[in-house]
Motif scaffolding. Structure first.
Motif, PDB file in Angstrom:
ATOM      1  N   LEU A  40      41.811  -0.343  -2.663  1.00 30.78           N
ATOM      2  CA  LEU A  40      41.018   0.839  -3.010  1.00 30.78           C
ATOM      3  C   LEU A  40      40.403   1.481  -1.770  1.00 30.78           C
ATOM      4  O   LEU A  40      40.430   2.716  -1.628  1.00 30.78           O
ATOM      5  N   LEU A  41      39.845   0.672  -0.880  1.00 30.14           N
ATOM      6  CA  LEU A  41      39.245   1.227   0.338  1.00 30.14           C
ATOM      7  C   LEU A  41      40.291   1.890   1.227  1.00 30.14           C
ATOM      8  O   LEU A  41      40.034   2.949   1.814  1.00 30.14           O
ATOM      9  N   ASN A  42      41.456   1.285   1.328  1.00 33.01           N
ATOM     10  CA  ASN A  42      42.528   1.872   2.125  1.00 33.01           C
ATOM     11  C   ASN A  42      42.994   3.195   1.519  1.00 33.01           C
ATOM     12  O   ASN A  42      43.195   4.175   2.230  1.00 33.01           O
ATOM     13  N   ALA A  43      43.162   3.227   0.199  1.00 31.73           N
ATOM     14  CA  ALA A  43      43.577   4.469  -0.464  1.00 31.73           C
ATOM     15  C   ALA A  43      42.509   5.551  -0.305  1.00 31.73           C
ATOM     16  O   ALA A  43      42.829   6.722  -0.078  1.00 31.73           O
ATOM     17  N   TYR A  44      41.237   5.159  -0.393  1.00 31.79           N
ATOM     18  CA  TYR A  44      40.148   6.126  -0.225  1.00 31.79           C
ATOM     19  C   TYR A  44      40.124   6.683   1.193  1.00 31.79           C
ATOM     20  O   TYR A  44      39.938   7.889   1.387  1.00 31.79           O
ATOM     21  N   SER A  45      40.318   5.838   2.183  1.00 27.98           N
ATOM     22  CA  SER A  45      40.310   6.323   3.568  1.00 27.98           C
ATOM     23  C   SER A  45      41.492   7.259   3.826  1.00 27.98           C
ATOM     24  O   SER A  45      41.359   8.262   4.528  1.00 27.98           O
ATOM     25  N   LYS A  46      42.657   6.945   3.237  1.00 27.95           N
ATOM     26  CA  LYS A  46      43.807   7.840   3.385  1.00 27.95           C
ATOM     27  C   LYS A  46      43.555   9.171   2.691  1.00 27.95           C
ATOM     28  O   LYS A  46      43.887  10.235   3.229  1.00 27.95           O
ATOM     29  N   LEU A  47      42.961   9.140   1.513  1.00 27.73           N
ATOM     30  CA  LEU A  47      42.636  10.361   0.797  1.00 27.73           C
ATOM     31  C   LEU A  47      41.618  11.180   1.565  1.00 27.73           C
ATOM     32  O   LEU A  47      41.750  12.405   1.683  1.00 27.73           O
ATOM     33  N   GLN A  48      40.619  10.520   2.120  1.00 24.03           N
ATOM     34  CA  GLN A  48      39.598  11.209   2.895  1.00 24.03           C
ATOM     35  C   GLN A  48      40.203  11.845   4.150  1.00 24.03           C
ATOM     36  O   GLN A  48      39.855  12.966   4.518  1.00 24.03           O
ATOM     37  N   ALA A  49      41.125  11.154   4.798  1.00 26.17           N
ATOM     38  CA  ALA A  49      41.770  11.712   5.987  1.00 26.17           C
ATOM     39  C   ALA A  49      42.645  12.908   5.630  1.00 26.17           C
ATOM     40  O   ALA A  49      42.734  13.869   6.392  1.00 26.17           O
ATOM     41  N   ALA A  50      43.267  12.874   4.453  1.00 27.38           N
ATOM     42  CA  ALA A  50      44.122  13.985   4.046  1.00 27.38           C
ATOM     43  C   ALA A  50      43.311  15.192   3.596  1.00 27.38           C
ATOM     44  O   ALA A  50      43.697  16.342   3.839  1.00 27.38           O
ATOM     45  N   VAL A  51      42.190  14.947   2.937  1.00 33.43           N
ATOM     46  CA  VAL A  51      41.400  16.041   2.371  1.00 33.43           C
ATOM     47  C   VAL A  51      40.394  16.585   3.384  1.00 33.43           C
ATOM     48  O   VAL A  51      39.953  17.730   3.255  1.00 33.43           O
ATOM     49  N   GLY A  52      40.038  15.798   4.386  1.00 31.85           N
ATOM     50  CA  GLY A  52      39.032  16.211   5.369  1.00 31.85           C
ATOM     51  C   GLY A  52      39.287  17.572   6.016  1.00 31.85           C
ATOM     52  O   GLY A  52      38.391  18.428   6.028  1.00 31.85           O
ATOM     53  N   PRO A  53      40.484  17.831   6.559  1.00 34.34           N
ATOM     54  CA  PRO A  53      40.728  19.136   7.168  1.00 34.34           C
ATOM     55  C   PRO A  53      40.642  20.296   6.161  1.00 34.34           C
ATOM     56  O   PRO A  53      40.178  21.388   6.506  1.00 34.34           O
ATOM     57  N   ILE A  54      41.053  20.053   4.947  1.00 31.47           N
ATOM     58  CA  ILE A  54      40.988  21.101   3.921  1.00 31.47           C
ATOM     59  C   ILE A  54      39.530  21.434   3.615  1.00 31.47           C
ATOM     60  O   ILE A  54      39.160  22.613   3.490  1.00 31.47           O
ATOM     61  N   VAL A  55      38.693  20.416   3.504  1.00 31.97           N
ATOM     62  CA  VAL A  55      37.275  20.640   3.216  1.00 31.97           C
ATOM     63  C   VAL A  55      36.617  21.368   4.384  1.00 31.97           C
ATOM     64  O   VAL A  55      35.759  22.234   4.171  1.00 31.97           O
ATOM     65  N   ASP A  56      37.004  21.040   5.608  1.00 25.45           N
ATOM     66  CA  ASP A  56      36.439  21.735   6.765  1.00 25.45           C
ATOM     67  C   ASP A  56      36.805  23.215   6.749  1.00 25.45           C
ATOM     68  O   ASP A  56      35.964  24.071   7.066  1.00 25.45           O
ATOM     69  N   LYS A  57      38.035  23.536   6.381  1.00 21.34           N
ATOM     70  CA  LYS A  57      38.445  24.939   6.303  1.00 21.34           C
ATOM     71  C   LYS A  57      37.696  25.673   5.199  1.00 21.34           C
ATOM     72  O   LYS A  57      37.328  26.829   5.357  1.00 21.34           O
ATOM     73  N   ILE A  58      37.480  24.989   4.072  1.00 23.17           N
ATOM     74  CA  ILE A  58      36.741  25.619   2.979  1.00 23.17           C
ATOM     75  C   ILE A  58      35.293  25.851   3.392  1.00 23.17           C
ATOM     76  O   ILE A  58      34.692  26.863   3.039  1.00 23.17           O
ATOM     77  N   GLY A  59      34.724  24.923   4.148  1.00 23.80           N
ATOM     78  CA  GLY A  59      33.344  25.053   4.587  1.00 23.80           C
ATOM     79  C   GLY A  59      33.112  26.220   5.525  1.00 23.80           C
ATOM     80  O   GLY A  59      31.984  26.677   5.684  1.00 23.80           O
ATOM     81  N   GLU A  60      34.172  26.735   6.152  1.00 27.09           N
ATOM     82  CA  GLU A  60      34.031  27.872   7.065  1.00 27.09           C
ATOM     83  C   GLU A  60      33.851  29.192   6.327  1.00 27.09           C
ATOM     84  O   GLU A  60      33.288  30.128   6.873  1.00 27.09           O
ATOM     85  N   SER A  61      34.314  29.280   5.096  1.00 28.13           N
ATOM     86  CA  SER A  61      34.168  30.522   4.337  1.00 28.13           C
ATOM     87  C   SER A  61      32.741  30.663   3.828  1.00 28.13           C
ATOM     88  O   SER A  61      31.967  29.712   3.800  1.00 28.13           O
ATOM     89  N   GLN A  62      32.399  31.877   3.385  1.00 25.67           N
ATOM     90  CA  GLN A  62      31.043  32.139   2.917  1.00 25.67           C
ATOM     91  C   GLN A  62      30.749  31.363   1.623  1.00 25.67           C
ATOM     92  O   GLN A  62      29.681  30.795   1.466  1.00 25.67           O
ATOM     93  N   GLN A  63      31.709  31.339   0.715  1.00 25.53           N
ATOM     94  CA  GLN A  63      31.506  30.625  -0.542  1.00 25.53           C
ATOM     95  C   GLN A  63      31.433  29.116  -0.303  1.00 25.53           C
ATOM     96  O   GLN A  63      30.643  28.406  -0.925  1.00 25.53           O
TER      97      GLN A  63
END
Length: 143
Positions: A44-67
């Motif tokens: 579970l921890l390994n799957a979570y870290s892989k998911l976090q690594a995959a989603v991290g850049p997407i969340v950073d891009k979303i955080g740059e927008s105004q919404q």
């Protein structure tokens, strides 16, 4: 209302279980269970870290927008609210209180399984877990 029913059910089960003799689980069964549990948590921890690594850049891009910045600010404001912190403290306290009950229930269930079910289904369950482990190692490794 459902919480009241759950507490009443747990208390009734405790009374009924305390009235009968429950066999203690074998040391080998407890060790096997602990090994399976630790590998499961590692997966579970390994799957979570892989998911976090995959989603991290997407969340950073979303955080740059105004919404996205507005949503981030809202989440930070919610974390700083004292009501939410009080709820989190209550949940942590409840978890600490429930932990011994969960350990006792786990030991009881392992004892019941070892005494009544393991002679009939133990080999089948062990073989099924070993077969599933092949696929889990492939798609959700522990390391």
């Amino acid at each position: 209302m459902n919480a009241k029913y759950a507490v009443a059910l747990i208390l009734a089960l405790q009374v009924s279980v305390s009235l009968c003799e429950v066999p203690a689980p074998d040391k080998e069964l407890v060790d096997k269970y602990d090994a399976y549990k630790s590998v499961f948590y590692k997966r579970l921890l390994n799957a979570y870290s892989k998911l976090q690594a995959a989603v991290g850049p997407i969340v950073d891009k979303i955080g740059e927008s105004q919404q996205g910045a507005g949503a981030r600010d809202f989440a930070l404001d919610m974390q700083n609210k004292p009501e939410l912190q009080a709820i989190a403290k209550v949940v942590r306290g409840m978890a600490e209180e429930v932990t011994p009950l969960v350990d006792k229930a786990r030991t009881t269930l392992l004892g019941l399984y070892g005494h009544y079910l393991r002679p009939a289904v133990g080999d089948f369950l062990s073989d099924s877990i070993d077969n599933a482990r092949v696929y889990l190692d492939k798609f959700m490794p522990a390391e």
